[in-house]
Design a protein around this motif. Structure first.
Motif, PDB file in Angstrom:
ATOM      1  N   TYR A  12     -25.448 -12.282  37.305  1.00  0.00           N
ATOM      2  CA  TYR A  12     -25.005 -11.967  38.666  1.00  0.00           C
ATOM      3  C   TYR A  12     -24.327 -10.596  38.681  1.00  0.00           C
ATOM      4  O   TYR A  12     -24.599  -9.782  39.567  1.00  0.00           O
ATOM      5  N   ARG A  22     -28.342  -8.428  48.824  1.00  0.00           N
ATOM      6  CA  ARG A  22     -27.324  -9.479  48.743  1.00  0.00           C
ATOM      7  C   ARG A  22     -27.921 -10.880  48.725  1.00  0.00           C
ATOM      8  O   ARG A  22     -27.486 -11.741  47.983  1.00  0.00           O
ATOM      9  N   LYS A  23     -28.950 -11.118  49.547  1.00  0.00           N
ATOM     10  CA  LYS A  23     -29.455 -12.489  49.654  1.00  0.00           C
ATOM     11  C   LYS A  23     -30.177 -12.910  48.363  1.00  0.00           C
ATOM     12  O   LYS A  23     -30.343 -14.104  48.122  1.00  0.00           O
ATOM     13  N   ASN A  24     -30.576 -11.931  47.531  1.00  0.00           N
ATOM     14  CA  ASN A  24     -31.278 -12.291  46.295  1.00  0.00           C
ATOM     15  C   ASN A  24     -30.348 -12.453  45.107  1.00  0.00           C
ATOM     16  O   ASN A  24     -30.775 -12.924  44.056  1.00  0.00           O
ATOM     17  N   LEU A  25     -29.063 -12.045  45.263  1.00  0.00           N
ATOM     18  CA  LEU A  25     -28.138 -12.046  44.138  1.00  0.00           C
ATOM     19  C   LEU A  25     -28.056 -13.411  43.476  1.00  0.00           C
ATOM     20  O   LEU A  25     -28.203 -13.548  42.258  1.00  0.00           O
TER      21      LEU A  25
ATOM     22  N   PHE B 114     -23.869  -0.859  46.699  1.00  0.00           N
ATOM     23  CA  PHE B 114     -22.638  -1.642  46.761  1.00  0.00           C
ATOM     24  C   PHE B 114     -21.462  -0.691  46.623  1.00  0.00           C
ATOM     25  O   PHE B 114     -21.569   0.341  45.967  1.00  0.00           O
ATOM     26  N   ILE B 125     -16.477  -8.522  35.507  1.00  0.00           N
ATOM     27  CA  ILE B 125     -16.795  -9.936  35.268  1.00  0.00           C
ATOM     28  C   ILE B 125     -17.957 -10.059  34.280  1.00  0.00           C
ATOM     29  O   ILE B 125     -18.021 -11.005  33.514  1.00  0.00           O
ATOM     30  N   THR B 126     -18.867  -9.068  34.285  1.00  0.00           N
ATOM     31  CA  THR B 126     -19.942  -9.088  33.296  1.00  0.00           C
ATOM     32  C   THR B 126     -19.363  -9.043  31.896  1.00  0.00           C
ATOM     33  O   THR B 126     -19.728  -9.843  31.023  1.00  0.00           O
TER      34      THR B 126
END
Lengths: 144, 253
Positions: A12, A22-25, B114, B125-126
């Motif tokens: 993720y 975003r919707k595929n994350l 992003f 977090i990774t």
């Protein structure tokens, strides 16, 4: 179970770094978690890391191709982040570290493992994508 | 539409794909598809370093137009690959005039990323996840997360300042090694190896090695060589960076 959650996060997070929509994350993360599960279970059963990586690559690319069909995006979007946990970056790093330490035998082992797993992943993806491409063109031909 | 205009759109799409880290065969496919949508024949040769395309109208084979585009920087940006993919597929259904297509492509080039804070969080977090996966404890994970925030920050800043990627990877891995070893000096219970591995996880080019071999399996030998050599150089700089930090700390303390 803990490892599966960690592998989910481990796909993720990179998915955000690789800027997928975003919707595929969440699907990319899920795909990575399933891939890691396959990798761990085959590794525990057979003890061969390259075979485990190969199986995981096949599982991941099947899921990505199916998801790509459902969500109508290129399959790259799913398998690049979900391969992240099993890709041999760390063993490549260990190879260099061993060479610096003059541990040539360990370096050779790690280096071969790196090449082997990279080749296994690449071959696994190629295998599945060829099959799916054949199915796609076959469908189009039979319709037209 | 003129041959030259079609080719420039095709090459621009190819450039966006290649700088977003796409596979070679996808770039060649897209260029062929865009040219085919406008009824133009073309022949393309793509390497990670540049795109070579030459195209001609079907009824006039003697006058061909060639375009070459040099590519210098490559990152991974999967959203752009997706956008170009839908763009070229839409073109196959309905062709649009040159200026509209150009406007869409420029829009894709500037598509939103992003935010920086979100990417920093993702990097941390990774690293936390991988430090724990490499047999570290939760505390190791926290250390790895902090280090990875720092090195991702340095990495992005150096990318903006146009430093060589080898230099920035060297600095980042050196910093990671230095911080984790000195943290290990103060707190005995830390698993230094897990911290280092977790924090450099966002640097190592595992995907690049795999993509290089995939290009070779597709028959793009030249690009496979280029990608693998680039990945090997990066992993060497990372290894040397961490190794130097380890040696330095061994003699200092």
């Amino acid at each position: 179970m803990k490892e599966i959650v960690l592998a989910f996060i481990g796909s993720y997070g990179p998915a955000i770094l690789f800027n997928i929509e975003r919707k595929n994350l969440i699907w990319a993360g899920l795909c990575g978690a399933i891939g890691w599960t396959a990798y761990r279970s085959v590794l525990d059963l057979s003890g061969s890391s390259i075979f485990a990586v190969f199986t995981a690559a096949i599982v991941i690319s099947i899921i990505s191709e199916v998801m790509a069909k459902i969500l109508k995006t290129p399959s790259t979007v799913f398998y690049i982040p979900s391969l992240f946990p099993i890709v041999p970056g760390i063993s490549a790093y260990y190879t260099v570290l061993y060479i610096i330490d003059k541990k040539i035998v360990e370096a050779t082992n790690k280096g071969l493992e790196t090449l082997g797993s990279a080749g296994a992943i690449a071959f696994g993806i190629l295998l599945i994508s060829t099959i799916f491409r054949y199915i796609n063109t076959h469908n189009i031909n039979s319709k037209g | 539409m003129e041959v030259r205009e079609v080719l420039s759109i095709a090459v621009l799409s190819g450039e966006i794909l290649l700088t977003s880290g796409s596979e070679i065969y996808r770039v060649e496919d897209t260029i062929d598809r865009i040219c085919g949508a406008y009824g133009i024949k073309c022949e393309s040769f793509v390497t990670p370093m540049g795109i070579f395309v030459s195209g001609w109208a079907v009824n006039n084979e003697n006058e061909s137009v060639s375009l070459i585009k040099r590519i210098r920087s490559r990152t991974i940006n999967l959203h752009n690959i997706e956008l170009i993919n839908t763009f070229s597929r839409n073109l196959q259904n309905t062709t649009i005039p040159y200026h509209e297509a150009l406007k869409i492509l420029v829009g894709i080039e500037k598509a939103p990323y992003f935010s920086f804070i979100k990417r920093l969080t993702a990097a941390s977090i990774t690293s936390l996840a991988y430090a724990i996966l490499m047999n570290g404890t939760f505390v190791d994970g926290i250390f790895a997360a902090i280090i990875s925030i720092l090195i991702y920050f340095i990495l992005e800043r150096m990318k903006k300042a146009d430093f060589s990627q080898y230099f920035s990877h060297f600095i980042c891995s050196f910093a990671a090694g230095l911080i984790s070893v000195s943290a290990g000096k103060f707190i005995d219970a830390l698993n230094i190896n897990a911290i280092i591995v977790g924090s450099i996880m966002i640097l190592v080019p595992g995907l690049a090695i795999t993509n290089g071999i995939r290009d070779a399996l597709h028959g793009d030998m030249l690009s496979s060589q280029a990608r693998i050599v680039e990945a090997l150089l990066i992993v060497t700089t990372i290894g040397v960076g961490v190794g130097m930090a380890l040696l330095l700390m061994k003699y200092w303390m």
